[in-house]
Motif scaffolding. Structure first.
Motif, PDB file in Angstrom:
ATOM      1  N   SER A 189       0.838  -1.199   0.000  1.00  0.00           N
ATOM      2  CA  SER A 189       0.000   0.000   0.000  1.00  0.00           C
ATOM      3  C   SER A 189       0.873   1.249   0.000  1.00  0.00           C
ATOM      4  N   GLN A 190       0.277   2.351  -0.363  1.00  0.00           N
ATOM      5  CA  GLN A 190       1.037   3.588  -0.451  1.00  0.00           C
ATOM      6  C   GLN A 190       1.571   4.041   0.901  1.00  0.00           C
ATOM      7  N   GLY A 191       0.771   3.862   1.941  1.00  0.00           N
ATOM      8  CA  GLY A 191       1.194   4.372   3.243  1.00  0.00           C
ATOM      9  C   GLY A 191       2.078   3.436   4.047  1.00  0.00           C
ATOM     10  N   ARG A 192       1.999   2.144   3.815  1.00  0.00           N
ATOM     11  CA  ARG A 192       2.770   1.145   4.565  1.00  0.00           C
ATOM     12  C   ARG A 192       2.603   1.336   6.072  1.00  0.00           C
ATOM     13  N   HIS A 193       1.355   1.487   6.494  1.00  0.00           N
ATOM     14  CA  HIS A 193       1.106   1.900   7.880  1.00  0.00           C
ATOM     15  C   HIS A 193       1.299   0.771   8.887  1.00  0.00           C
ATOM     16  N   ALA A 194       1.225  -0.508   8.466  1.00  0.00           N
ATOM     17  CA  ALA A 194       1.495  -1.592   9.411  1.00  0.00           C
ATOM     18  C   ALA A 194       2.954  -1.573   9.828  1.00  0.00           C
ATOM     19  N   SER A 195       3.866  -1.432   8.866  1.00  0.00           N
ATOM     20  CA  SER A 195       5.289  -1.345   9.192  1.00  0.00           C
ATOM     21  C   SER A 195       5.598  -0.067   9.960  1.00  0.00           C
ATOM     22  N   ALA A 196       4.933   1.021   9.581  1.00  0.00           N
ATOM     23  CA  ALA A 196       5.155   2.287  10.286  1.00  0.00           C
ATOM     24  C   ALA A 196       4.737   2.174  11.747  1.00  0.00           C
ATOM     25  N   HIS A 197       3.650   1.460  12.003  1.00  0.00           N
ATOM     26  CA  HIS A 197       3.200   1.274  13.381  1.00  0.00           C
ATOM     27  C   HIS A 197       4.218   0.488  14.192  1.00  0.00           C
ATOM     28  N   PHE A 198       4.836  -0.530  13.576  1.00  0.00           N
ATOM     29  CA  PHE A 198       5.868  -1.283  14.287  1.00  0.00           C
ATOM     30  C   PHE A 198       7.049  -0.384  14.650  1.00  0.00           C
ATOM     31  N   HIS A 199       7.501   0.442  13.729  1.00  0.00           N
ATOM     32  CA  HIS A 199       8.646   1.313  14.003  1.00  0.00           C
ATOM     33  C   HIS A 199       8.318   2.349  15.081  1.00  0.00           C
ATOM     34  N   GLU A 200       7.060   2.734  15.181  1.00  0.00           N
ATOM     35  CA  GLU A 200       6.667   3.713  16.199  1.00  0.00           C
ATOM     36  C   GLU A 200       6.434   3.064  17.557  1.00  0.00           C
ATOM     37  N   SER A 201       5.840   1.861  17.576  1.00  0.00           N
ATOM     38  CA  SER A 201       5.415   1.243  18.832  1.00  0.00           C
ATOM     39  C   SER A 201       6.321   0.116  19.304  1.00  0.00           C
ATOM     40  N   ALA A 202       7.094  -0.481  18.385  1.00  0.00           N
ATOM     41  CA  ALA A 202       7.936  -1.653  18.665  1.00  0.00           C
ATOM     42  C   ALA A 202       7.103  -2.880  19.018  1.00  0.00           C
ATOM     43  N   HIS A 203       5.812  -2.868  18.697  1.00  0.00           N
ATOM     44  CA  HIS A 203       4.996  -4.070  18.876  1.00  0.00           C
ATOM     45  C   HIS A 203       5.402  -5.079  17.797  1.00  0.00           C
ATOM     46  N   PRO A 204       5.863  -6.256  18.184  1.00  0.00           N
ATOM     47  CA  PRO A 204       6.574  -7.110  17.218  1.00  0.00           C
ATOM     48  C   PRO A 204       5.707  -7.884  16.246  1.00  0.00           C
ATOM     49  N   VAL A 205       4.471  -8.251  16.636  1.00  0.00           N
ATOM     50  CA  VAL A 205       3.707  -9.222  15.846  1.00  0.00           C
ATOM     51  C   VAL A 205       2.463  -8.582  15.250  1.00  0.00           C
ATOM     52  N   MET A 206       2.225  -8.869  13.985  1.00  0.00           N
ATOM     53  CA  MET A 206       0.965  -8.506  13.346  1.00  0.00           C
ATOM     54  C   MET A 206       0.368  -9.778  12.749  1.00  0.00           C
TER      55      MET A 206
END
Length: 635
Positions: A599-616
């Motif tokens: 996707s254009q925003g790549r927001h799942a990966s962005a959320h990991f980099h912001e929160s450090a929550h490891p698993v999706m």
């Protein structure tokens, strides 16, 4: 004139194979069975010339390349993983079937036990060509297909050695020409054991030697055409020396083929592997289908020969029917208790489950080897025409009865082929892991400047995303970025080819240069078309099997995955920014819903980099897989 007749016959046979195979596909009939029927009908038509299928043609001309092609497409790793089941079928079942059929033949015809068991050895082995051809079209699970392919690759050796030994015990020898066979000395148990040892050990040894020789040559041959030509020589280079020393040519060919296929990525260039695959696919298509056409063409000649034998034609057919039933029943009688023993007594976790065992027990189609082995019987074998008729009846009967009903049996038992979405998911993780390894290999290289590395990284990321985009249900009215790229690029390639042809017709540029450019366009278009077709086949599939963790990961092991989506209707950031997402991912720690990297925003990966929550985990319908951002592992 004779040369013209031979050439015309070959052309007609190949043409019939091509047309009949295409027609069978359109009618939904398995091409081997359709061509078998075409051959039977053709041999009954007045004026159709009689085509004799000699044992030399089959054993020397058809069997080695067909076995080699089957070995090239079989995984050595899968063979090793299922070796117990394969050996039980390839050796134990062949001998068991030979004894049962031999007892029936001895009782009905009152022939020497060696001659009777020789018929059992002839009809015992399911054929590599038949098993592979039917299993591919039925869509059986990979483990079942591997067992069938492995069995059919190895059981021919057991059958042919048993045939030689049985005939020798009866004072006969396998014929290798038009002359009469010699009469060897009777054999004892020690001679039988020695024959098997020489056949197995010698065959494997010759196969290994051929593998080493071809591998040594391939490291020094870098031209695709020369490498492919070398692969055409390999099956005969393995088969002929093995047969000359009294070993199993079948085992030699199979051993060489399995090892060469396993080591191909290290021995061959990519272009050589591609060329070999395409050329062998064409050869296999012609030979596989031609074999069944030729078998059908033998029916009239075989029946005519039986009429001249002492056994009445009706009695010969009754014997053939009895042997057919015995050969079909012997398979489950051996397989079911042996599987139970391996699973319960031997505690073999690799032993097949009950449903898969039943499917394997019904997949005993005979083919070219059975008829070829019958034709090798010496001319002075008692009731030789009857034995050939019986071999033909078993071949046709198993192909029709088991080949036609195998899909229904598999469907009724709930045995299905590989899960397309599970395959795509595993492919995505493998591509991501290999791509990451490639990027790590060059990121610290001093000669790679920043702009070059970024370009390579973008291309690598796009390649990974193309595979991931095949997952998820998607929306029918919207294309993924990769689909858009593929559609537009195919339109561009069509325009480029049109312009290239215009330049060619003007004859203003050297034709060799134009051919090079055209080949480049063809290669790119073929790759794009392949990706498009795979994506279309996968779109309507549902992921029904759970994914396995592709490595050790504490985050996946400790993750409970019970988070509630904070935005069940879609990606929160995409909705706020007016963007369109491709697939949705859910953070299992906090329930945040983001979009995938395609996707254009790549927001799942962005959320990991912001929160450090490891698993999706995937939030797409029918999918339950998870992904660890830290260890880059699928679960």
């Amino acid at each position: 004139m004779q040369r013209v007749t031979i050439a015309l016959t070959v052309v007609v046979l190949v043409a019939v194979v091509i047309v009949a195979a295409q027609l069978a596909e359109r009618l939904g009939i398995q091409p081997p069975l359709f061509l078998l029927g075409v051959g039977v009908i053709a041999c009954l038509v007045p004026g159709v010339p009689v085509i004799e299928l000699s044992p030399e043609v089959v054993l020397l001309g058809l069997l080695p390349p067909l076995l080699y092609a089957a070995a090239l497409s079989t995984s050595l790793v899968d063979i090793r993983a299922n070796l117990g089941s394969i050996l039980s079928l390839a050796f134990g079942l062949v001998l068991f079937t030979a004894l049962i059929v031999g007892a029936i033949t001895h009782y009905v015809l009152d022939v020497h036990w060696g001659v009777a068991i020789a018929l059992g050895a002839i009809v015992a082995p399911p054929d590599a060509v038949a098993a592979t051809a039917v299993a591919r079209r039925v869509g059986l699970p990979r483990r079942v297909t591997t067992i069938l392919e492995g069995e059919s690759l190895l059981n021919d050796a057991t059958s042919l050695v048993t045939l030689r030994t049985a005939l020798a015990a009866a004072g006969l020898a396998v014929a290798h020409g038009e002359g009469a066979a010699t009469h060897p000395e009777p054999v004892g148990p020690a001679d039988v054991a020695q024959s098997f040892a020489v056949a197995v050990v010698g065959g494997v040894a010759v196969g290994v030697v051929v593998f080493l020789l071809v591998g040594w040559l391939r490291r020094r041959v870098h031209e695709s055409a020369a490498d492919t030509a070398l692969s055409f020589v390999a099956p005969f280079a393995a088969y002929l020396p093995a047969e000359e020393i009294g070993a199993s040519g079948v085992l030699a060919v199979v051993t060489a083929g399995l090892l060469l296929a396993h080591k191909a990525p290290l021995l061959q260039t990519a272009s050589s592997r591609l060329s070999e695959r395409i050329n062998w696919a064409s050869i296999t298509f012609i030979l596989e289908n031609l074999v069944f056409l030729l078998i059908g063409l033998q029916v009239k000649a075989i029946i005519t020969a039986v009429r001249e034998d002492d056994v009445a034609l009706g009695n010969a057919f009754l014997l053939g029917l009895a042997v057919l039933v015995a050969a079909m029943i012997a398979r489950p009688l051996w397989l079911l208790p042996m599987t139970w023993l391996r699973r319960v007594v031997g505690r073999d976790e690799q032993a097949a489950d009950n449903t898969s065992t039943l499917v394997v027990s019904w997949a005993g189609m005979r083919g070219v080897v059975t008829l070829a082995a019958a034709l090798t019987l010496p001319q002075n074998t008692p009731h030789r025409p009857v034995f050939i008729l019986v071999a033909l009846m078993v071949t046709v009967g198993t192909l029709v009865l088991q080949g036609l009903t195998l899909p229904t049996v598999a469907r009724r038992l709930g045995v299905r082929g590989p899960d397309a979405r599970e395959d795509a998911l595993q492919e995505a993780t493998v591509v991501q892991a290999t791509t990451a390894a490639g990027l790590r290999a060059i990121e610290s290289r001093s000669e790679v400047d920043t702009s070059t590395f970024e370009l390579i990284q973008r291309q690598a990321t796009a390649r990974v995303n193309r595979v991931w985009e095949r997952l998820g249900s998607g929306r029918d009215d919207e294309e993924t970025p990769s689909e858009t790229y593929q559609r537009i690029r195919l339109e561009m390639l069509a325009a480029e080819r049109t312009e290239l042809l215009r330049i060619r017709d003007e004859d203003s540029v050297d034709q060799a240069v134009l051919r090079t450019v055209l080949q480049q366009l063809d290669a790119e278009e073929a790759a794009l078309a392949y990706r498009v077709s795979r994506h279309e086949r996968l779109r309507d599939e549902v992921l029904t099997t759970p994914s396995q963790v592709a490595g050790n990961c504490d985050h996946l092991r400790d993750d409970q995955g019970f988070a509630v989506p904070t935005t069940p209707e879609g990606c929160e950031e995409c909705r706020a920014l007016g963007m369109t997402w491709v697939h949705l991912r859910l953070c299992t720690t906090c329930g945040h819903v983001g979009c995938c990297d395609s996707s254009q925003g790549r927001h799942a990966s962005a959320h990991f980099h912001e929160s450090a929550h490891p698993v999706m985990r995937s939030l797409e319908p029918g999918e339950s897989w998870r992904w660890c951002f830290v260890d880059e592992v699928l679960g």
